[in-house]
Enzyme design. Sequence first.
Site, PDB file in Angstrom:
ATOM      1  N   ARG A  90       0.817  -1.220   0.000  1.00 53.54           N
ATOM      2  CA  ARG A  90       0.000   0.000   0.000  1.00 53.54           C
ATOM      3  C   ARG A  90       0.852   1.272   0.000  1.00 53.54           C
ATOM      4  NH1 ARG A  90      -5.565  -0.289   1.206  1.00 53.54           N
ATOM      5  NH2 ARG A  90      -6.311  -2.271   0.455  1.00 53.54           N
ATOM      6  N   ARG A  94      -3.014   6.955   0.646  1.00 54.53           N
ATOM      7  CA  ARG A  94      -3.506   8.168   1.300  1.00 54.53           C
ATOM      8  C   ARG A  94      -2.550   8.863   2.265  1.00 54.53           C
ATOM      9  NH1 ARG A  94      -8.744   4.933   2.918  1.00 54.53           N
ATOM     10  NH2 ARG A  94      -7.049   3.438   2.938  1.00 54.53           N
ATOM     11  N   ARG A 130      -5.847  12.058  -6.489  1.00 56.67           N
ATOM     12  CA  ARG A 130      -7.160  11.431  -6.310  1.00 56.67           C
ATOM     13  C   ARG A 130      -8.272  12.480  -6.395  1.00 56.67           C
ATOM     14  NH1 ARG A 130      -9.466   8.531  -0.948  1.00 56.67           N
ATOM     15  NH2 ARG A 130      -9.976  10.694  -0.542  1.00 56.67           N
ATOM     16  N   ASP A 166      -6.682  -1.931  -7.867  1.00 56.95           N
ATOM     17  CA  ASP A 166      -7.243  -2.606  -6.702  1.00 56.95           C
ATOM     18  C   ASP A 166      -7.565  -4.041  -7.069  1.00 56.95           C
ATOM     19  OD1 ASP A 166      -8.244  -1.763  -3.858  1.00 56.95           O
ATOM     20  OD2 ASP A 166      -9.649  -3.249  -4.611  1.00 56.95           O
ATOM     21  N   TYR A 219     -15.421 -10.900  -0.853  1.00 59.20           N
ATOM     22  CA  TYR A 219     -16.162  -9.672  -1.217  1.00 59.20           C
ATOM     23  C   TYR A 219     -17.328  -9.973  -2.147  1.00 59.20           C
ATOM     24  CZ  TYR A 219     -12.337  -7.025   0.842  1.00 59.20           C
ATOM     25  OH  TYR A 219     -11.423  -6.504   1.722  1.00 59.20           O
TER      26      TYR A 219
HETATM   27  O1  CP3 Z   1       0.257   0.862  -3.212  1.00 58.42           O
HETATM   28  C1  CP3 Z   1      -0.289  -0.222  -3.436  1.00 58.42           C
HETATM   29  O2  CP3 Z   1      -0.197  -1.209  -2.690  1.00 58.42           O
HETATM   30  C2  CP3 Z   1      -1.008  -0.407  -4.774  1.00 58.42           C
HETATM   31  C3  CP3 Z   1      -2.397  -0.262  -4.771  1.00 58.42           C
HETATM   32  C4  CP3 Z   1      -3.333  -1.187  -4.030  1.00 58.42           C
HETATM   33  C5  CP3 Z   1      -4.579  -0.722  -3.558  1.00 58.42           C
HETATM   34  N1  CP3 Z   1      -5.291  -1.796  -3.120  1.00 58.42           N
HETATM   35  C6  CP3 Z   1      -5.039   0.671  -3.619  1.00 58.42           C
HETATM   36  C7  CP3 Z   1      -6.133   1.088  -2.729  1.00 58.42           C
HETATM   37  C8  CP3 Z   1      -3.277  -2.557  -3.770  1.00 58.42           C
HETATM   38  C9  CP3 Z   1      -2.145  -3.549  -4.015  1.00 58.42           C
HETATM   39  C10 CP3 Z   1      -4.534  -2.927  -3.201  1.00 58.42           C
HETATM   40  C11 CP3 Z   1      -4.883  -4.307  -2.839  1.00 58.42           C
HETATM   41  C12 CP3 Z   1      -6.104  -4.557  -2.047  1.00 58.42           C
HETATM   42  N2  CP3 Z   1      -7.328  -3.963  -2.160  1.00 58.42           N
HETATM   43  C13 CP3 Z   1      -6.203  -5.577  -1.077  1.00 58.42           C
HETATM   44  C14 CP3 Z   1      -5.101  -6.543  -0.724  1.00 58.42           C
HETATM   45  C15 CP3 Z   1      -4.009  -5.893   0.030  1.00 58.42           C
HETATM   46  C16 CP3 Z   1      -4.280  -5.681   1.486  1.00 58.42           C
HETATM   47  O3  CP3 Z   1      -4.072  -4.542   1.924  1.00 58.42           O
HETATM   48  O4  CP3 Z   1      -4.599  -6.637   2.166  1.00 58.42           O
HETATM   49  C17 CP3 Z   1      -7.507  -5.543  -0.563  1.00 58.42           C
HETATM   50  C18 CP3 Z   1      -8.071  -6.440   0.514  1.00 58.42           C
HETATM   51  C19 CP3 Z   1      -8.216  -4.522  -1.266  1.00 58.42           C
HETATM   52  C20 CP3 Z   1      -9.645  -4.143  -1.131  1.00 58.42           C
HETATM   53  C21 CP3 Z   1      -9.825  -2.752  -0.710  1.00 58.42           C
HETATM   54  N3  CP3 Z   1      -9.479  -1.649  -1.466  1.00 58.42           N
HETATM   55  C22 CP3 Z   1     -10.365  -2.287   0.519  1.00 58.42           C
HETATM   56  C23 CP3 Z   1     -10.830  -3.188   1.640  1.00 58.42           C
HETATM   57  C24 CP3 Z   1     -10.335  -0.904   0.465  1.00 58.42           C
HETATM   58  C25 CP3 Z   1     -10.908   0.041   1.479  1.00 58.42           C
HETATM   59  C26 CP3 Z   1     -10.092   0.042   2.705  1.00 58.42           C
HETATM   60  C27 CP3 Z   1      -9.033   1.051   2.609  1.00 58.42           C
HETATM   61  O5  CP3 Z   1      -7.850   0.724   2.798  1.00 58.42           O
HETATM   62  O6  CP3 Z   1      -9.421   2.207   2.367  1.00 58.42           O
HETATM   63  C28 CP3 Z   1      -9.739  -0.507  -0.757  1.00 58.42           C
HETATM   64  C29 CP3 Z   1      -9.478   0.865  -1.222  1.00 58.42           C
HETATM   65  C30 CP3 Z   1      -8.103   1.206  -1.671  1.00 58.42           C
HETATM   66  N4  CP3 Z   1      -7.306   0.440  -2.461  1.00 58.42           N
HETATM   67  C31 CP3 Z   1      -7.416   2.424  -1.407  1.00 58.42           C
HETATM   68  C32 CP3 Z   1      -6.186   2.360  -2.073  1.00 58.42           C
HETATM   69  C33 CP3 Z   1      -5.127   3.430  -2.151  1.00 58.42           C
HETATM   70  C34 CP3 Z   1      -7.973   3.578  -0.624  1.00 58.42           C
HETATM   71  C35 CP3 Z   1      -8.939   4.287  -1.477  1.00 58.42           C
HETATM   72  C36 CP3 Z   1      -8.885   5.771  -1.346  1.00 58.42           C
HETATM   73  O7  CP3 Z   1      -7.974   6.406  -1.927  1.00 58.42           O
HETATM   74  O8  CP3 Z   1      -9.772   6.270  -0.683  1.00 58.42           O
END
Ligand code: CP3
Length: 344
Positions: free
Chosen positions: A23, A27, A36, A73, A151
Amino acid sequence: MNKIFVDACFGKETPYTPVWMMRQAGRYLPEYMEVRAQAGDFLSLCHDPKKACEVTLQPVDILDVDAAILFSDILVIPDEMGMDLSFVKGEGPKFSDPIKDEADLERLISGEEAASKLTYVYDTIKLIKEQLADDKALIGFTGAPWTLATYMIEGQGTKTYNICKKMMYSNPELLHKILRKVTDVVKLYMEKQIESGIDVVQIFDSWAAAIEPGKYDEFSWQYMVEIAEYLKEKYPHIPVIMFPKGIPAFLDKVYGNFDVFGVDWSTPMAFAKERLGDKYVLQGNMEPCRLYSKEATTKCVEVIQETMQGKRHIFNLGHGILPDVPVENAKHFINECHRVSGKK
Ligand code: CP3
């Protein structure tokens, strides 16, 4: 030019231990929040190759990590299979029409047709590769079929996994049919990511720990291994990283043709090294909340270095960085990993 990250994935000796953070594009970076905001929302950002490329490169420029991870994502896969994905502010991902029965699954788009719809991901990869320095690697990724299925069945994140576990124990055939359909899309999706230019694959099984250890192989690991082996057969030069979060009780049973095992923060590195270190390169595993304190970060990095001795190891967090971590603390982590492992 040699990519030290790729060399490290294959267990080759490297001048220092490479590091990246799960990640890392996100943010906690004000620069990310700005892009964003320009995009409007998170999903629009994922759909915009130019902007997705920009945020992918931000942590490379700002933190000097050794690898970029594609900005996207895991949930774009079910989205393009025909499940309507949205991100509700403050609540996370939502699917309006989760899979309840066989008819719901039948309606979803499968295989090549679904994988072909993810063009914005492939376009993002091509743009990133034009701009990423030659000595840095680009990591592409997917969710494990199990994590994606949670999901798709629950319709959102869950604490109890009661709906998918009800299916696991009372209608396992349906759960396997869902996992099969997702696995078939993921294999083609990852193949297309590789053809578009990614250097490394990571498979995230974020919700591995929801499955009892005796059932983990049946409902998750075997599908992850199938994906890894499909890719390794066609693309032996592309390393595959498996990241199943929170399954120490399964470590003695880990098998399969892949290169790197991602160790989560709840599994001590020494414990993982003893069981898997000869067979796989290990990645990890600082508890991400240590990033709130520079002292706690340094301490942990030193202990991990002491355990791994710079051999068959990639530094990372043991799960994703949280949005309220100060950027300078994230920088401190990267610098410390480089310092203890001898980067000049
Ligand atoms: O930098 C990175 O790692 C690359 C981008 C990336 C994102 N999601 C961007 C993201 C990656 C590799 C993921 C994978 C992801 N997404 C996983 C597996 C990794 C982990 O952390 O376990 C999972 C379970 C998800 C599903 C997901 N996406 C959730 C549950 C959420 C909401 C929770 C949260 O962290 O806000 C997201 C949103 C998400 N994916 C964001 C980002 C940067 C936040 C969205 C925003 O900008 O508001």
